[in-house]
Every structure is written in structure tokens, then in C-alpha cells.
Design a protein around this motif. Structure first.
Motif, PDB file in Angstrom:
ATOM      1  N   LEU A   1       6.092   3.371   5.458  1.00 45.53           N
ATOM      2  CA  LEU A   1       5.516   4.436   4.654  1.00 45.53           C
ATOM      3  C   LEU A   1       6.507   5.577   4.527  1.00 45.53           C
ATOM      4  CD1 LEU A   1       1.954   4.726   6.244  1.00 45.53           C
ATOM      5  CD2 LEU A   1       2.591   3.469   4.186  1.00 45.53           C
TER       6      LEU A   1
ATOM      7  N   ASP B   1       3.578   3.863  -0.018  1.00 44.56           N
ATOM      8  CA  ASP B   1       3.925   2.612   0.654  1.00 44.56           C
ATOM      9  C   ASP B   1       5.024   1.887  -0.118  1.00 44.56           C
ATOM     10  OD1 ASP B   1       2.665   1.268  -1.466  1.00 44.56           O
ATOM     11  OD2 ASP B   1       0.994   0.554  -0.254  1.00 44.56           O
TER      12      ASP B   1
ATOM     13  N   LEU C   1      -4.747   1.911   3.831  1.00 41.36           N
ATOM     14  CA  LEU C   1      -3.799   0.945   4.391  1.00 41.36           C
ATOM     15  C   LEU C   1      -4.334  -0.485   4.291  1.00 41.36           C
ATOM     16  CD1 LEU C   1      -2.738   2.978   7.558  1.00 41.36           C
ATOM     17  CD2 LEU C   1      -1.278   2.422   5.594  1.00 41.36           C
TER      18      LEU C   1
END
Length: 79
Positions: free
Chosen positions: A3, A57, A76
Motif C-alpha cells: 500500500l 493499493d 482490503l
């Protein structure tokens, strides 16, 4: 998961976002977090200046502030 956390050094919200990510890590989510200071780049400052903190991401998905641990975990998992 890799990330990128976009922010600035003088941003208290960015510090809070980093704490949220660290909490996700403490819950067992394997994260590699790279912090990028947008003030070092005119392009990044223009893109994120009024939106920081922003987490991005490797697929290009972005999660903008505000978010908490629950929202971060859901983001996520959706990736």
C-alpha cells in the motif's frame, strides 16, 4: 499487500490514517506500507492536495479519508 499512503509530514489526519493501517497489521493483515509526502511532487500535490490522507493499493484502488479500521479491513478484503 503493498500500500501507498499519500500525505504530508505536518498532517495529523495522515498520522491517524497510519495508525489505522498499523492496527490492521496488528490484526494479522500482512501490509507493506510506503509513505509518500505529496509536497515533494507538484503532480502528487495537485492530485491529492485536498484529499489526503489517501491509501492506494497496487491495483490502483484508493481509499480516502475518513476511514476507520472496520472500513479499511472491508476495503482490503474487497481488493
Amino acid at each position: 499487500m503493498e500500500l501507498t499512503l499519500y500525505g504530508t509530514s505536518a498532517c495529523h489526519l495522515c498520522d491517524l490514517a497510519e495508525q489505522v493501517l498499523q492496527h490492521c497489521q496488528s490484526l494479522g493483515v500482512p501490509l507493506l506500507i510506503q509513505k509518500i509526502d505529496i509536497s515533494d511532487s507538484d503532480e502528487l500535490f495537485e492530485r491529492y492536495g485536498v484529499r489526503i490522507p489517501v491509501v492506494r493499493d497496487a491495483a490502483g484502488r484508493e481509499l480516502g479519508w475518513p476511514f476507520d479500521v472496520t472500513q479499511c479491513l472491508a476495503w482490503l478484503e474487497a481488493g
